[in-house]
Design an enzyme around this catalytic site. Structure first.
Site, PDB file in Angstrom:
ATOM      1  N   THR A 275     -39.016  51.198  57.307  1.00 49.22           N
ATOM      2  CA  THR A 275     -38.636  51.626  55.975  1.00 49.22           C
ATOM      3  C   THR A 275     -39.633  51.033  55.011  1.00 49.22           C
ATOM      4  O   THR A 275     -40.696  50.591  55.419  1.00 49.22           O
ATOM      5  CB  THR A 275     -37.207  51.102  55.686  1.00 49.22           C
ATOM      6  OG1 THR A 275     -36.766  51.644  54.474  1.00 49.22           O
ATOM      7  CG2 THR A 275     -37.153  49.597  55.645  1.00 49.22           C
TER       8      THR A 275
ATOM      9  N   LYS B  69     -30.461  49.218  51.898  1.00 44.55           N
ATOM     10  CA  LYS B  69     -31.085  48.176  52.712  1.00 44.55           C
ATOM     11  C   LYS B  69     -31.341  46.887  51.947  1.00 44.55           C
ATOM     12  O   LYS B  69     -31.991  45.992  52.450  1.00 44.55           O
ATOM     13  CB  LYS B  69     -32.402  48.700  53.282  1.00 44.55           C
ATOM     14  CG  LYS B  69     -32.235  49.984  54.075  1.00 44.55           C
ATOM     15  CD  LYS B  69     -33.555  50.624  54.370  1.00 44.55           C
ATOM     16  CE  LYS B  69     -33.356  52.038  54.867  1.00 44.55           C
ATOM     17  NZ  LYS B  69     -34.602  52.759  54.965  1.00 44.55           N
TER      18      LYS B  69
ATOM     19  N   SER C  94     -42.638  50.106  57.322  1.00 43.62           N
ATOM     20  CA  SER C  94     -43.786  50.982  57.549  1.00 43.62           C
ATOM     21  C   SER C  94     -44.499  51.364  56.266  1.00 43.62           C
ATOM     22  O   SER C  94     -45.700  51.601  56.262  1.00 43.62           O
ATOM     23  CB  SER C  94     -43.350  52.242  58.303  1.00 43.62           C
ATOM     24  OG  SER C  94     -42.336  52.907  57.588  1.00 43.62           O
TER      25      SER C  94
END
Length: 186
Positions: free
Chosen positions: A16, A48, A139
């Site tokens: 993410t 998150k 990422s």
């Protein structure tokens, strides 16, 4: 009979983008909301990032969601144990994560931001305190980090504004990052 190893790359949950920083007495952390499995978007609105320890510490994760919830709980317990001492809690969390047989298998990274400190904590026992106080994982982390560094240097934007724009830049570039952004602020 020849045996084949299962690759499981189709079922691998991709990372993410999470970015956090402090500026002018305010701290912010944010993430995108995308979860992918293989080449499929499984969910677009996952949160998150969160506030922990009486809303004085921001934390975000990249990696497996169920592993992240375990790590949130463990890290908050460390903050409780060390009375909110963020550097000490980070060190002790990394030690436990690296040495505990169960925790060692968890596949995630934590980005942690307080009012004056920021860390990246990994299961390898790594604790990284970036020189510029910007933590970025996942990422799309490198894209968001590059954008944040430029904005910190050349603008007067707030911590929240920098986090927001950095995530938007990462989402424009990284296929594992979307524009469904969640941000927490101190």
């Amino acid at each position: 009979m020849k045996k084949f190893k299962s690759d499981n790359s189709e079922n691998k949950i991709r990372s993410t983008t999470v970015i956090g920083l402090a500026r002018n007495g305010k701290a912010a952390i944010g993430s995108d909301g995308q979860v992918t499995m293989g080449n499929t978007v499984a969910k677009q609105t996952t949160k998150k990032v969160r506030k922990i320890y009486n809303d004085t510490v921001l934390v975000g994760f990249a990696g497996s969601t169920s592993d992240a919830f375990t790590l949130y709980e463990k890290f908050e317990a460390k903050l409780e144990q060390y009375k909110g001492n963020l550097p000490r809690a980070a060190v002790e969390m990394a030690k436990d994560w690296r040495s505990d047989k169960y925790l060692r298998r968890l596949e995630a990274l934590l980005a942690v931001v307080g009012k004056d400190k920021a860390y990246i904590i990994s299961g390898n026992g790594d604790i990284i305190e970036p020189d510029d106080g910007i933590v970025a994982i996942g990422s799309g982390g490198a894209y968001a980090l590059a954008a944040a560094k430029v904005m910190m240097k050349y603008t007067k934007l707030s911590a929240k504004e920098i986090v927001t724009e950095s995530l938007n830049q990462a989402a424009d570039i990284c296929i594992y990052t979307n524009h469904n952004i969640s941000i927490e602020e101190l």
